[in-house]
Design a protein around this motif. Sequence first.
Motif, PDB file in Angstrom:
ATOM      1  N   ILE A 255      42.022  45.228  26.936  1.00  0.00           N
ATOM      2  CA  ILE A 255      43.005  44.749  27.910  1.00  0.00           C
ATOM      3  C   ILE A 255      42.358  43.741  28.850  1.00  0.00           C
ATOM      4  CG2 ILE A 255      44.428  45.421  29.882  1.00  0.00           C
ATOM      5  CD1 ILE A 255      45.125  47.970  28.481  1.00  0.00           C
ATOM      6  N   LEU A 256      42.979  42.570  28.963  1.00  0.00           N
ATOM      7  CA  LEU A 256      42.553  41.557  29.922  1.00  0.00           C
ATOM      8  C   LEU A 256      43.277  41.726  31.256  1.00  0.00           C
ATOM      9  CD1 LEU A 256      42.530  38.402  27.590  1.00  0.00           C
ATOM     10  CD2 LEU A 256      40.633  39.946  28.132  1.00  0.00           C
ATOM     11  N   ASP A 257      44.535  42.139  31.205  1.00  0.00           N
ATOM     12  CA  ASP A 257      45.307  42.364  32.425  1.00  0.00           C
ATOM     13  C   ASP A 257      46.542  43.182  32.062  1.00  0.00           C
ATOM     14  OD1 ASP A 257      45.857  42.245  35.114  1.00  0.00           O
ATOM     15  OD2 ASP A 257      46.819  40.277  35.041  1.00  0.00           O
ATOM     16  N   ALA A 258      47.155  43.790  33.072  1.00  0.00           N
ATOM     17  CA  ALA A 258      48.346  44.602  32.833  1.00  0.00           C
ATOM     18  C   ALA A 258      49.186  44.671  34.096  1.00  0.00           C
ATOM     19  CB  ALA A 258      47.960  46.008  32.364  1.00  0.00           C
ATOM     20  N   THR A 294      44.867  50.797  37.741  1.00  0.00           N
ATOM     21  CA  THR A 294      44.229  51.769  38.617  1.00  0.00           C
ATOM     22  C   THR A 294      45.276  52.679  39.230  1.00  0.00           C
ATOM     23  OG1 THR A 294      42.468  50.196  39.153  1.00  0.00           O
ATOM     24  CG2 THR A 294      42.736  52.072  40.627  1.00  0.00           C
ATOM     25  N   ILE A 295      45.013  53.987  39.231  1.00  0.00           N
ATOM     26  CA  ILE A 295      45.954  54.952  39.796  1.00  0.00           C
ATOM     27  C   ILE A 295      45.315  55.631  41.009  1.00  0.00           C
ATOM     28  CG2 ILE A 295      47.091  55.322  37.603  1.00  0.00           C
ATOM     29  CD1 ILE A 295      45.522  57.892  37.255  1.00  0.00           C
ATOM     30  N   GLU A 296      46.156  56.266  41.822  1.00  0.00           N
ATOM     31  CA  GLU A 296      45.678  56.869  43.062  1.00  0.00           C
ATOM     32  C   GLU A 296      45.216  58.313  42.881  1.00  0.00           C
ATOM     33  OE1 GLU A 296      48.707  56.433  45.968  1.00  0.00           O
ATOM     34  OE2 GLU A 296      48.603  54.230  46.032  1.00  0.00           O
ATOM     35  N   GLY A 297      45.830  59.051  41.979  1.00  0.00           N
ATOM     36  CA  GLY A 297      45.507  60.462  41.802  1.00  0.00           C
ATOM     37  C   GLY A 297      44.705  60.721  40.551  1.00  0.00           C
ATOM     38  N   ARG A 315      64.568  36.692  42.595  1.00  0.00           N
ATOM     39  CA  ARG A 315      63.569  37.369  43.427  1.00  0.00           C
ATOM     40  C   ARG A 315      62.529  37.971  42.481  1.00  0.00           C
ATOM     41  NH1 ARG A 315      67.894  39.605  46.973  1.00  0.00           N
ATOM     42  NH2 ARG A 315      67.642  41.650  45.991  1.00  0.00           N
ATOM     43  N   SER A 316      61.609  37.160  42.052  1.00  0.00           N
ATOM     44  CA  SER A 316      60.636  37.588  41.044  1.00  0.00           C
ATOM     45  C   SER A 316      59.530  38.427  41.669  1.00  0.00           C
ATOM     46  CB  SER A 316      60.029  36.374  40.338  1.00  0.00           C
ATOM     47  OG  SER A 316      59.377  35.530  41.278  1.00  0.00           O
ATOM     48  N   ILE A 317      58.790  39.110  40.807  1.00  0.00           N
ATOM     49  CA  ILE A 317      57.637  39.907  41.225  1.00  0.00           C
ATOM     50  C   ILE A 317      56.401  39.043  41.042  1.00  0.00           C
ATOM     51  CG2 ILE A 317      56.398  42.070  40.900  1.00  0.00           C
ATOM     52  CD1 ILE A 317      58.929  43.117  39.440  1.00  0.00           C
ATOM     53  N   ASN A 318      55.685  38.783  42.158  1.00  0.00           N
ATOM     54  CA  ASN A 318      54.590  37.810  42.163  1.00  0.00           C
ATOM     55  C   ASN A 318      53.247  38.453  42.466  1.00  0.00           C
ATOM     56  OD1 ASN A 318      55.696  34.520  43.037  1.00  0.00           O
ATOM     57  ND2 ASN A 318      56.961  36.155  42.218  1.00  0.00           N
ATOM     58  N   ARG A 319      52.223  37.979  41.773  1.00  0.00           N
ATOM     59  CA  ARG A 319      50.861  38.323  42.174  1.00  0.00           C
ATOM     60  C   ARG A 319      50.518  37.502  43.410  1.00  0.00           C
ATOM     61  NH1 ARG A 319      46.485  40.552  39.736  1.00  0.00           N
ATOM     62  NH2 ARG A 319      47.469  40.529  37.674  1.00  0.00           N
ATOM     63  N   ASP A 320      49.688  38.061  44.285  1.00  0.00           N
ATOM     64  CA  ASP A 320      49.269  37.323  45.460  1.00  0.00           C
ATOM     65  C   ASP A 320      48.605  36.020  45.050  1.00  0.00           C
ATOM     66  OD1 ASP A 320      50.250  39.420  46.906  1.00  0.00           O
ATOM     67  OD2 ASP A 320      48.299  40.350  47.254  1.00  0.00           O
ATOM     68  N   LEU A 321      48.828  34.977  45.829  1.00  0.00           N
ATOM     69  CA  LEU A 321      48.381  33.627  45.479  1.00  0.00           C
ATOM     70  C   LEU A 321      46.869  33.538  45.310  1.00  0.00           C
ATOM     71  CD1 LEU A 321      49.614  30.844  44.954  1.00  0.00           C
ATOM     72  CD2 LEU A 321      49.273  30.301  47.375  1.00  0.00           C
ATOM     73  N   SER A 322      46.124  34.420  45.961  1.00  0.00           N
ATOM     74  CA  SER A 322      44.663  34.393  45.849  1.00  0.00           C
ATOM     75  C   SER A 322      44.192  34.685  44.429  1.00  0.00           C
ATOM     76  CB  SER A 322      44.042  35.407  46.803  1.00  0.00           C
ATOM     77  OG  SER A 322      44.396  36.727  46.427  1.00  0.00           O
ATOM     78  N   GLY A 323      45.034  35.374  43.641  1.00  0.00           N
ATOM     79  CA  GLY A 323      44.647  35.719  42.277  1.00  0.00           C
ATOM     80  C   GLY A 323      43.758  36.935  42.174  1.00  0.00           C
ATOM     81  N   ASN A 325      42.544  40.517  41.526  1.00  0.00           N
ATOM     82  CA  ASN A 325      43.057  41.455  40.525  1.00  0.00           C
ATOM     83  C   ASN A 325      42.376  42.807  40.683  1.00  0.00           C
ATOM     84  OD1 ASN A 325      44.191  42.710  38.355  1.00  0.00           O
ATOM     85  ND2 ASN A 325      43.328  41.352  36.795  1.00  0.00           N
ATOM     86  N   THR A 326      43.025  43.708  41.422  1.00  0.00           N
ATOM     87  CA  THR A 326      42.512  45.073  41.536  1.00  0.00           C
ATOM     88  C   THR A 326      43.112  45.982  40.474  1.00  0.00           C
ATOM     89  OG1 THR A 326      44.255  45.796  43.060  1.00  0.00           O
ATOM     90  CG2 THR A 326      42.299  44.769  44.025  1.00  0.00           C
ATOM     91  N   ARG A 327      43.966  45.399  39.629  1.00  0.00           N
ATOM     92  CA  ARG A 327      44.643  46.155  38.573  1.00  0.00           C
ATOM     93  C   ARG A 327      45.422  47.331  39.159  1.00  0.00           C
ATOM     94  NH1 ARG A 327      41.631  45.897  32.756  1.00  0.00           N
ATOM     95  NH2 ARG A 327      41.076  43.694  32.846  1.00  0.00           N
ATOM     96  N   SER A 328      46.166  47.032  40.211  1.00  0.00           N
ATOM     97  CA  SER A 328      46.988  48.053  40.851  1.00  0.00           C
ATOM     98  C   SER A 328      48.201  47.386  41.482  1.00  0.00           C
ATOM     99  CB  SER A 328      46.191  48.801  41.923  1.00  0.00           C
ATOM    100  OG  SER A 328      45.976  47.969  43.061  1.00  0.00           O
TER     101      SER A 328
END
Length: 353
Positions: A255-258, A294-297, A315-323, A325-328
């Motif tokens: 996995i590269l990203d999810a 990444t999960i919390e529990g 109203r799309s779902i966006n990644r923060d502009l900084s890029g 990636n905490t995978r959460s």
Amino acid sequence: MKRQDPEDRAARRLFRLCPSALILLVLFPVLPGCNALPDLPDMIDQSWDPPILHKSQPLDRHTVGLTFNRPVHLTRAFFDPPLKKVQIVHDENRLLLQVEEELKPGSEYWIDAVIRDHQGNTASILASFYGHNPDIPRVVINEIVVNSSTNNPEFVELRVFEAGNLGGLTLYNGSPRRWTTRKIFPEIQAEAEDYVIVHFRPQNIPEEVDEITDKSASGGRRSHPEAWDLWVRDGEGLSGTSGGITLTAYPDGPILDAFLYSNRTYDPGCPRRGFGTQAQFEIFRDVTDRGGWTIEGDFVVPDDGVDPSPSTSTRSINRDLSGVNTRSKADWHIVPTRGATPGTPNSEEVYQP
């Protein structure tokens, strides 16, 4: 009195002791003067199950690894498209196929073969593999629409951070183990800050072509003249309530990203922990088990995903502009109405109900 053959009497005695032995005698009759079969204890100790192919994966531009549940030998093999001068190397439970020519990144190849283990058990396999891509750039899932409208169908946008080859990258509607549709990327020589738009609900019209060299070649809803447009043929869109989007280096690869999302919450009384369907549960679990999220529990629950409820077709779902990636779900926000920007940089504005 009718005389009874001595071998028949022996068989009857054996059957009284072990009825299953009669089956062996029927299947493998004793022939006078013939020693073609091993003694009965040897036959019982031998494994009769055929070898099984677990996975096929590209290792470099010339090598593919086939992993089995035990060491095997290749009896015969045919390749489509044909491959010349294939050398077979045995590596414990793997067969390494070393090809003289370079396997093209993202191109699909098929092997039709017969294999045999050291006890003589054979199996036929028909499996696909893909050419290795050694030049994959850093790519992240960047913007998503899961709640669509007629004129604004679902899409997933990727952001490319450096120059490289996108051939073989695979974007799943789901996860590598549980998916509905997927897109295997053709070879695209991308540059830093390129965008790729994968359209999951096409109209299947001639204008919807995968762009390989010309970013302006494609038409269709939400295509962009300055982004790479790719189309999921016969795709029926994305779930608007719960699911996953997974990007891998090649089909069933690392996995590269999810991106995981759900509008449900944890229910300790539910055997699926609150997930609406078993498929949703398996997608979340597969992605987290592979290290893609990444999960919390201690175990995954619906709340670990992004809640898509406030999102719409614009109203799309966006990644923060900084890029980053905490995978959460901490990496994501929903933009205000008409804030979707497929093919261009994301909006930093956050929707306020």
